[in-house]
Design a protein around this motif. Structure first.
Motif, PDB file in Angstrom:
ATOM      1  N   VAL A  17       2.499 -48.095  44.223  1.00  0.00           N
ATOM      2  CA  VAL A  17       3.433 -47.673  45.245  1.00  0.00           C
ATOM      3  C   VAL A  17       4.963 -47.910  44.674  1.00  0.00           C
ATOM      4  O   VAL A  17       5.430 -48.933  43.797  1.00  0.00           O
ATOM      5  CB  VAL A  17       3.321 -49.008  46.370  1.00  0.00           C
ATOM      6  CG1 VAL A  17       4.431 -49.035  47.324  1.00  0.00           C
ATOM      7  CG2 VAL A  17       2.152 -49.221  46.807  1.00  0.00           C
ATOM      8  N   TRP A  18       5.602 -46.763  44.910  1.00  0.00           N
ATOM      9  CA  TRP A  18       6.978 -46.623  44.396  1.00  0.00           C
ATOM     10  C   TRP A  18       8.336 -47.012  45.471  1.00  0.00           C
ATOM     11  O   TRP A  18       7.887 -46.648  46.681  1.00  0.00           O
ATOM     12  CB  TRP A  18       7.370 -45.049  44.144  1.00  0.00           C
ATOM     13  CG  TRP A  18       6.633 -44.656  42.856  1.00  0.00           C
ATOM     14  CD1 TRP A  18       5.412 -43.966  42.939  1.00  0.00           C
ATOM     15  CD2 TRP A  18       7.316 -44.301  41.557  1.00  0.00           C
ATOM     16  NE1 TRP A  18       5.355 -43.483  41.713  1.00  0.00           N
ATOM     17  CE2 TRP A  18       6.421 -43.861  40.886  1.00  0.00           C
ATOM     18  CE3 TRP A  18       8.470 -44.919  41.181  1.00  0.00           C
ATOM     19  CZ2 TRP A  18       6.529 -43.763  39.645  1.00  0.00           C
ATOM     20  CZ3 TRP A  18       8.853 -44.687  39.800  1.00  0.00           C
ATOM     21  CH2 TRP A  18       7.776 -44.063  38.864  1.00  0.00           C
ATOM     22  N   ASP A  19       9.080 -47.582  44.969  1.00  0.00           N
ATOM     23  CA  ASP A  19      10.392 -47.559  45.786  1.00  0.00           C
ATOM     24  C   ASP A  19      10.889 -46.217  46.010  1.00  0.00           C
ATOM     25  O   ASP A  19      11.173 -45.578  44.994  1.00  0.00           O
ATOM     26  CB  ASP A  19      11.552 -48.640  45.217  1.00  0.00           C
ATOM     27  CG  ASP A  19      12.625 -48.426  45.804  1.00  0.00           C
ATOM     28  OD1 ASP A  19      12.881 -48.326  46.964  1.00  0.00           O
ATOM     29  OD2 ASP A  19      13.634 -49.206  45.100  1.00  0.00           O
ATOM     30  N   VAL A  20      11.255 -45.659  46.953  1.00  0.00           N
ATOM     31  CA  VAL A  20      11.574 -44.147  47.180  1.00  0.00           C
ATOM     32  C   VAL A  20      12.433 -43.940  46.626  1.00  0.00           C
ATOM     33  O   VAL A  20      12.880 -42.961  46.172  1.00  0.00           O
ATOM     34  CB  VAL A  20      11.467 -43.866  48.825  1.00  0.00           C
ATOM     35  CG1 VAL A  20      11.975 -42.296  49.105  1.00  0.00           C
ATOM     36  CG2 VAL A  20      10.073 -43.998  49.337  1.00  0.00           C
ATOM     37  N   ASP A  22      14.172 -45.332  44.101  1.00  0.00           N
ATOM     38  CA  ASP A  22      13.765 -45.144  42.404  1.00  0.00           C
ATOM     39  C   ASP A  22      13.181 -43.930  42.190  1.00  0.00           C
ATOM     40  O   ASP A  22      13.391 -43.408  41.223  1.00  0.00           O
ATOM     41  CB  ASP A  22      13.044 -46.759  42.285  1.00  0.00           C
ATOM     42  CG  ASP A  22      12.865 -46.623  40.517  1.00  0.00           C
ATOM     43  OD1 ASP A  22      13.855 -46.364  39.896  1.00  0.00           O
ATOM     44  OD2 ASP A  22      11.700 -47.218  40.213  1.00  0.00           O
ATOM     45  N   TYR A  23      11.992 -43.697  42.872  1.00  0.00           N
ATOM     46  CA  TYR A  23      11.275 -42.265  42.582  1.00  0.00           C
ATOM     47  C   TYR A  23      12.287 -41.183  42.480  1.00  0.00           C
ATOM     48  O   TYR A  23      12.255 -40.200  41.552  1.00  0.00           O
ATOM     49  CB  TYR A  23      10.239 -42.131  43.736  1.00  0.00           C
ATOM     50  CG  TYR A  23       9.683 -41.074  43.465  1.00  0.00           C
ATOM     51  CD1 TYR A  23       8.386 -40.849  42.453  1.00  0.00           C
ATOM     52  CD2 TYR A  23       9.677 -39.760  44.077  1.00  0.00           C
ATOM     53  CE1 TYR A  23       7.559 -39.677  42.365  1.00  0.00           C
ATOM     54  CE2 TYR A  23       9.062 -38.707  43.885  1.00  0.00           C
ATOM     55  CZ  TYR A  23       7.890 -38.596  42.992  1.00  0.00           C
ATOM     56  OH  TYR A  23       7.153 -37.438  42.832  1.00  0.00           O
ATOM     57  N   LYS A  43      10.736 -47.204  53.098  1.00  0.00           N
ATOM     58  CA  LYS A  43      11.447 -47.434  51.749  1.00  0.00           C
ATOM     59  C   LYS A  43      10.493 -47.543  50.411  1.00  0.00           C
ATOM     60  O   LYS A  43      10.733 -47.495  49.485  1.00  0.00           O
ATOM     61  CB  LYS A  43      12.081 -48.939  51.922  1.00  0.00           C
ATOM     62  CG  LYS A  43      13.237 -49.132  52.668  1.00  0.00           C
ATOM     63  CD  LYS A  43      13.910 -50.380  52.519  1.00  0.00           C
ATOM     64  CE  LYS A  43      14.979 -50.449  51.715  1.00  0.00           C
ATOM     65  NZ  LYS A  43      16.162 -49.988  51.001  1.00  0.00           N
ATOM     66  N   PHE A  44       9.023 -47.734  50.995  1.00  0.00           N
ATOM     67  CA  PHE A  44       7.929 -47.707  50.023  1.00  0.00           C
ATOM     68  C   PHE A  44       6.963 -46.737  50.257  1.00  0.00           C
ATOM     69  O   PHE A  44       6.802 -46.690  51.484  1.00  0.00           O
ATOM     70  CB  PHE A  44       7.384 -49.147  49.647  1.00  0.00           C
ATOM     71  CG  PHE A  44       8.541 -50.210  49.347  1.00  0.00           C
ATOM     72  CD1 PHE A  44       8.713 -50.206  48.025  1.00  0.00           C
ATOM     73  CD2 PHE A  44       9.104 -50.962  50.350  1.00  0.00           C
ATOM     74  CE1 PHE A  44       9.732 -51.166  47.438  1.00  0.00           C
ATOM     75  CE2 PHE A  44       9.995 -51.805  49.785  1.00  0.00           C
ATOM     76  CZ  PHE A  44      10.364 -52.129  48.594  1.00  0.00           C
ATOM     77  N   SER A  46       3.322 -44.563  48.366  1.00  0.00           N
ATOM     78  CA  SER A  46       2.350 -44.225  47.060  1.00  0.00           C
ATOM     79  C   SER A  46       3.057 -43.033  46.419  1.00  0.00           C
ATOM     80  O   SER A  46       3.638 -41.982  46.964  1.00  0.00           O
ATOM     81  CB  SER A  46       1.099 -44.017  47.710  1.00  0.00           C
ATOM     82  OG  SER A  46       0.788 -42.764  48.267  1.00  0.00           O
TER      83      SER A  46
END
Length: 62
Positions: A17-20, A22-23, A43-44, A46
Motif C-alpha cells: 500500500v502506497w501513500d499516493v 509519495d508514489y 490518501k492510500f 495499492s
C-alpha cells in the motif's frame, strides 16, 4: 474514509500500500495528476490501483 474489518481481508496475498503523494513524487507525476489520484483513490492505495489509474501523456507521436 472507510474502515475494514481485518477478519474479512484476504491475507493470502500481501499487498503493498502506497501513500499516493509519495508514489506520485517517486514516479515523477505532475501535481494535477497527484490531486486527481488522491480525489479518486484517497490518501492510500495499492500499487495495482495506482498503476491502473495513472494517465500518462503520450511521449511519441507517429
Amino acid at each position: 474514509m472507510k474502515h475494514t474489518d481485518i477478519k474479512k481481508l484476504d491475507l493470502s496475498q500481501p499487498r503493498h500500500v502506497w501513500d499516493v503523494a509519495d508514489y506520485c513524487r517517486r514516479s515523477g507525476l505532475h501535481k494535477a495528476e497527484e490531486r486527481r489520484l488522491i480525489r479518486l483513490l484517497g490518501k492510500f492505495a495499492s500499487s495495482h490501483e495506482l498503476q491502473m489509474n495513472v494517465i500518462r501523456p503520450q511521449t511519441r507521436v507517429r
